[in-house]
Design a protein around this motif. Structure first.
Motif, PDB file in Angstrom:
ATOM      1  N   ASP A  41       0.847  -1.190   0.000  1.00  0.00           N
ATOM      2  CA  ASP A  41       0.000   0.000   0.000  1.00  0.00           C
ATOM      3  C   ASP A  41       0.889   1.250   0.000  1.00  0.00           C
ATOM      4  O   ASP A  41       1.849   1.339   0.767  1.00  0.00           O
ATOM      5  CB  ASP A  41      -0.901   0.021   1.242  1.00  0.00           C
ATOM      6  CG  ASP A  41      -1.942  -1.092   1.215  1.00  0.00           C
ATOM      7  OD1 ASP A  41      -2.066  -1.756   0.176  1.00  0.00           O
ATOM      8  OD2 ASP A  41      -2.612  -1.288   2.251  1.00  0.00           O
ATOM      9  N   GLY A  42       0.574   2.181  -0.871  1.00  0.00           N
ATOM     10  CA  GLY A  42       1.342   3.409  -0.948  1.00  0.00           C
ATOM     11  C   GLY A  42       2.389   3.413  -2.042  1.00  0.00           C
ATOM     12  O   GLY A  42       2.974   4.455  -2.342  1.00  0.00           O
ATOM     13  N   PHE A  43       2.638   2.251  -2.648  1.00  0.00           N
ATOM     14  CA  PHE A  43       3.594   2.192  -3.752  1.00  0.00           C
ATOM     15  C   PHE A  43       3.083   1.183  -4.782  1.00  0.00           C
ATOM     16  O   PHE A  43       3.493   0.017  -4.804  1.00  0.00           O
ATOM     17  CB  PHE A  43       4.989   1.786  -3.269  1.00  0.00           C
ATOM     18  CG  PHE A  43       6.078   2.060  -4.276  1.00  0.00           C
ATOM     19  CD1 PHE A  43       6.717   3.284  -4.311  1.00  0.00           C
ATOM     20  CD2 PHE A  43       6.446   1.094  -5.209  1.00  0.00           C
ATOM     21  CE1 PHE A  43       7.712   3.550  -5.246  1.00  0.00           C
ATOM     22  CE2 PHE A  43       7.433   1.345  -6.140  1.00  0.00           C
ATOM     23  CZ  PHE A  43       8.075   2.580  -6.162  1.00  0.00           C
ATOM     24  N   PRO A  44       2.180   1.610  -5.650  1.00  0.00           N
ATOM     25  CA  PRO A  44       1.558   0.693  -6.606  1.00  0.00           C
ATOM     26  C   PRO A  44       2.394   0.407  -7.851  1.00  0.00           C
ATOM     27  O   PRO A  44       2.019  -0.441  -8.670  1.00  0.00           O
ATOM     28  CB  PRO A  44       0.275   1.429  -6.991  1.00  0.00           C
ATOM     29  CG  PRO A  44       0.623   2.884  -6.853  1.00  0.00           C
ATOM     30  CD  PRO A  44       1.596   2.968  -5.698  1.00  0.00           C
ATOM     31  N   ALA A  45       3.530   1.080  -8.011  1.00  0.00           N
ATOM     32  CA  ALA A  45       4.294   0.970  -9.257  1.00  0.00           C
ATOM     33  C   ALA A  45       4.759  -0.450  -9.525  1.00  0.00           C
ATOM     34  O   ALA A  45       4.708  -0.934 -10.655  1.00  0.00           O
ATOM     35  CB  ALA A  45       5.487   1.924  -9.222  1.00  0.00           C
ATOM     36  N   ARG A  46       5.225  -1.127  -8.493  1.00  0.00           N
ATOM     37  CA  ARG A  46       5.679  -2.511  -8.643  1.00  0.00           C
ATOM     38  C   ARG A  46       5.737  -3.155  -7.257  1.00  0.00           C
ATOM     39  O   ARG A  46       5.811  -2.461  -6.235  1.00  0.00           O
ATOM     40  CB  ARG A  46       7.051  -2.585  -9.315  1.00  0.00           C
ATOM     41  CG  ARG A  46       8.155  -1.877  -8.550  1.00  0.00           C
ATOM     42  CD  ARG A  46       9.496  -2.175  -9.198  1.00  0.00           C
ATOM     43  NE  ARG A  46      10.566  -1.443  -8.526  1.00  0.00           N
ATOM     44  CZ  ARG A  46      11.038  -0.280  -8.930  1.00  0.00           C
ATOM     45  NH1 ARG A  46      10.513   0.302  -9.991  1.00  0.00           N
ATOM     46  NH2 ARG A  46      12.014   0.319  -8.286  1.00  0.00           N
TER      47      ARG A  46
END
Length: 273
Positions: A41-46
């Motif tokens: 959660d908070g970093f959807p890029a990878r």
């Protein structure tokens, strides 16, 4: 999944995560080699989170433990900004009371409990304090090597089910969710006591207990053995210990080295001739 390239966004995100934190996210991939990849959660890029197979669950037979798309919460066990990874343990959140209890134990602490089961690989101990284990008969576990200073033929010669014992805490086995314990640590070390008044050059009487390619082991006191190296077996060179000795032989030996730190005693039969 190999290492991911550095980028400032992931490094900034990882800088705010610390060992012991609880992180939530979504399972994005499951592989046999790397384990479970988690998009935090908070970093959807990878996916930055990794849960190894051993850290998924202490309930090994739970085939439905994970699937892609499932939401999880796990404890951070390591942060590697260079690799761009956060290592997670779902075992910590599967049974948080047990994890917290084990994580708060310190090496050398004395724990008491009752022998719950004796298996061929060791002894389970149901501890007086703390939660129960979700799988095993007890949270405490003693390997065969930690039962006694002397050689153990049968574990039932040392302990029996229902016996109340006190042990020294060695480590938190986070693979199995166990408190690894030592019963022998509660007993005087016979080697330390024996070598206290021993000196190099001293002659001792002993009995051959085992022959190995590089020499012979000789018992010089109860639960104390020393090694006579092949070159120290006789005045003349020998090819194998069997050329000059048999198990059970009574021999006279000379102490050539005392290694207190590694609990090793070097002996010579040749110098005693």
């Amino acid at each position: 999944m190999g290492a991911v390239p550095d980028d400032q966004a992931s490094r900034d995100f990882l800088a705010g995560i610390h060992v012991g934190d609880l992180c939530s996210g979504t399972v994005s991939e499951i592989t046999r080699s790397d384990g479970v990849a988690v998009t935090l959660d908070g970093f959807p890029a990878r996916p930055l989170g990794i849960v190894s197979q051993a850290d998924v669950s202490w309930l090994w037979n739970d085939a439905t433990a994970l699937e892609v798309g499932r939401r999880i919460t796990a404890e951070v066990t390591a942060v590697d900004p260079d690799e761009g990874r956060v290592r997670l343990a779902m075992t910590a959140t599967e049974n948080p009371e047990l994890w917290a209890f084990l994580a708060s134990r310190r090496r050398g602490e004395i724990l008491s409990g009752t022998v719950a089961a004796i298996e061929r690989f060791g002894v389970f101990v149901s501890l007086d304090d703390g939660p129960d284990h979700p799988v095993f008969p007890g949270v405490g576990f003693i390997t065969v090597a930690e039962l006694s200073w002397r050689h153990v033929e049968a574990m039932s010669d040392v302990v029996h089910v229902g016996q109340h014992i006190s042990c020294e805490f060695l480590q938190f086995d986070d693979w199995n969710g166990e408190a690894r314990l030592s019963l022998k640590a509660m007993q005087p070390d016979p080697f330390t006591a024996f070598v206290e008044g021993l000196a190099v050059g001293q002659r001792l009487q002993g009995q051959v207990t085992k022959l190995v390619p590089f020499g012979a082991f000789v018992r010089v006191a109860d639960s104390v053995e020393g090694l006579v190296h092949l070159r120290e077996l006789a005045s003349a060179p020998v090819e194998t210990p069997e050329d000059v000795l048999q198990v059970g032989d009574e021999v006279t030996v000379v102490v050539t080295e005392i290694d207190r730190q590694r609990r090793r005693l070097a002996l010579s039969r040749r110098q005693a001739s």
